[in-house]
Design a protein around this motif. Structure first.
Motif, PDB file in Angstrom:
ATOM      1  N   LEU A 291       0.879  -1.319  -0.270  1.00 51.75           N
ATOM      2  CA  LEU A 291       0.053   0.131   0.427  1.00 51.75           C
ATOM      3  C   LEU A 291       0.874   1.241  -0.159  1.00 51.75           C
ATOM      4  CD1 LEU A 291      -3.650  -0.658   2.642  1.00 51.75           C
ATOM      5  CD2 LEU A 291      -2.188  -1.368  -0.014  1.00 51.75           C
ATOM      6  N   THR A 292       0.282   1.849  -0.343  1.00 55.28           N
ATOM      7  CA  THR A 292       0.713   3.551  -0.284  1.00 55.28           C
ATOM      8  C   THR A 292       0.944   4.428   0.624  1.00 55.28           C
ATOM      9  OG1 THR A 292       0.263   3.433  -3.007  1.00 55.28           O
ATOM     10  CG2 THR A 292       0.564   6.185  -1.291  1.00 55.28           C
ATOM     11  N   PRO A 293       1.394   4.617   1.301  1.00 58.62           N
ATOM     12  CA  PRO A 293       1.359   5.367   2.736  1.00 58.62           C
ATOM     13  C   PRO A 293       1.096   6.630   3.225  1.00 58.62           C
ATOM     14  CG  PRO A 293       3.839   5.348   2.666  1.00 58.62           C
ATOM     15  CD  PRO A 293       2.723   4.735   1.088  1.00 58.62           C
ATOM     16  N   GLN A 294      -0.699   6.721   3.635  1.00 58.90           N
ATOM     17  CA  GLN A 294      -1.529   7.609   3.718  1.00 58.90           C
ATOM     18  C   GLN A 294      -0.547   8.754   3.835  1.00 58.90           C
ATOM     19  OE1 GLN A 294      -5.455   6.993   4.790  1.00 58.90           O
ATOM     20  NE2 GLN A 294      -5.330   4.981   4.526  1.00 58.90           N
TER      21      GLN A 294
END
Lengths: 294, 294
Positions: A291-294
């Protein structure tokens, strides 16, 4: 369970600019640690014909042989087979093209002449206690002749199995395979010990594997990072990338024994070794679970 | 028969470095001449948000409208819808993300807030005699949240169809779709007027289309040359290339109405316009039927 044979060290590097012996050994060792069960390690060809594999003996001598991994070597002729056997290989591969024109271009003789030579080679390898896989190149089409009739490929399969070949592989040499061609060829050939080798030249690599899976095929070649881009044909992409195959299979719940993270490390190493950006989407973008860090 | 919607002029160019108005018109005209039946032509978004589409009105005014081609425009809000209707579009598209985090990042509001706004927009567009397609982004996974439950997507579909949406599209926004995810989502959604939009970020583009075809889907987005590589995410590949989709479909005997040779000319133009090598295998290598001279 699907059995992936990693072909980056041989088929991949043979179609890249030459890399040092040390780099080849490092790549082989990295791949041996991924959990992959089969690796095409080297080929024993004449160094003048294929300088990329001139150091095959040394590469193989220095590589760490992992337990649980089957290593194979490609040989072009009896002399190459002798070298492979002397080096300790017990799984050999030979190539013959289904298309006569391609066979002449590649091996300087007709398909018939190549097939005639296989009889004795298979006997010799068997007497040494090793096995022979016959790779039928241009099985899904020939860049010179176009479509190759599935019946012609089936005839070659029948003949080499009659000569004692232990396994068959179908090579999609220039990426002409499509789901339709996979269906047609598998229908013509029937049940034989089979491995499929696809390229992703025209985007159909994983679609072909998906089709073959549905038809019961469980053995596929793939090349770490998509190594083997054939630098002599700019822009042409070569072997399906092992990470992309494993990524799709694992998402489908199909086990390969391979640790995808370790495989991605090996792919990064392959990129470092060749010094070019390799055509692997999963190497570029990461697995879909990353996942892409938020 | 499969219906391809060509999205290169809008979705493609919106995710490339800006190109001149003239180039956009030339690309649109070239695509209109390929036999493709649907083209996503422009989007009516705020020029500060998306400078690539600042000249949408002029592009559309100058483009040749081909008989037999359905043109559509993407709109982000009622103001955009008004512009699209004033420009003469009769097929509008709006986007909402299935993932709340992605919707907030992309549209600065929650999925619920976006959905609430659609009710009036659909009504307004219908009153003007046009149709609305709702594109559900991140339908196959969100780069921030990971897997998106198919039931959540199905709930959005049910709601917008209840609001009068004419068609649904599922966007594979960051290339997280796989054959398994396609099967699971289609099973959850059931029979609705559906178009699928895949990316080839991780090599599964054509495998996903093949899976959807087997499940009865007949409408797909694709982008000429694979335009839309998202230059802000280096190396990440975007939309499936129209040539690759058409090449596979035609080989399977599935008609698209598209002339592949003309499409390849449009892809070469797209490459010239953007000035970068586009990620299309069929553009690079040619169709499998194009033989190498002996």
């Amino acid at each position: 369970m699907v059995s992936i044979r990693e072909v980056g060290p041989r088929d991949g590097l043979q179609n890249e600019a030459p890399v040092p012996t040390d780099a080849k050994v490092r790549l082989l060792d990295a791949l041996s640690a991924t959990g992959v069960r089969r690796i095409e390690a080297v080929s024993f060809v004449h160094p003048r014909a294929i300088p990329q594999m001139a150091d095959a003996d040394e590469v193989w001598a220095r590589a760490r042989k992992a337990g649980g991994v089957r290593y194979s070597a490609l040989v072009p002729n009896p002399r190459g087979a002798e070298r492979a056997l002397a080096a300790g290989f017990t799984e050999l591969e030979v190539v013959v093209s289904a298309s006569d024109t391609h066979n002449r271009r590649n091996l300087n003789r007709s398909t018939e002449e190549s097939l005639a030579g296989l009889t004795d080679l298979i006997k010799m390898v068997h007497e040494a206690g090793a096995t022979v896989e016959v790779i039928v190149a241009t099985s899904f089409g020939c860049p010179y002749e176009g479509d190759v009739p599935p019946a012609r490929v089936a005839g070659i399969v029948e003949r080499v199995l009659g000569d004692g070949a232990d396994r068959i592989a179908f090579g999609d040499t220039t990426g002409m395979a499509t789901p339709r061609r996979v269906r047609e060829l598998l229908a013509a050939v029937g049940q034989v010990p089979l491995l499929l080798h696809f390229h992703d030249t025209r985007g159909t690599g994983l679609a072909n594997i998906l089709t073959a899976l549905e038809l019961g095929v469980t053995e596929f070649d793939a090349s770490v990072g998509g190594l083997g881009g054939c630098p002599y044909a700019p822009g042409a992409s070569g072997n399906v990338a092992t990470e992309e195959v494993v990524h799709m299979l694992h998402d489908m719940g199909v086990d390969t024994g391979i640790d995808l993270e370790k495989l991605l490390e090996a792919a990064a190493l392959a990129e470092q070794i060749t010094g070019r950006e390799l055509p692997s989407g999963v190497l570029r973008a990461g697995p879909r679970t990353r996942l892409t860090p938020q």
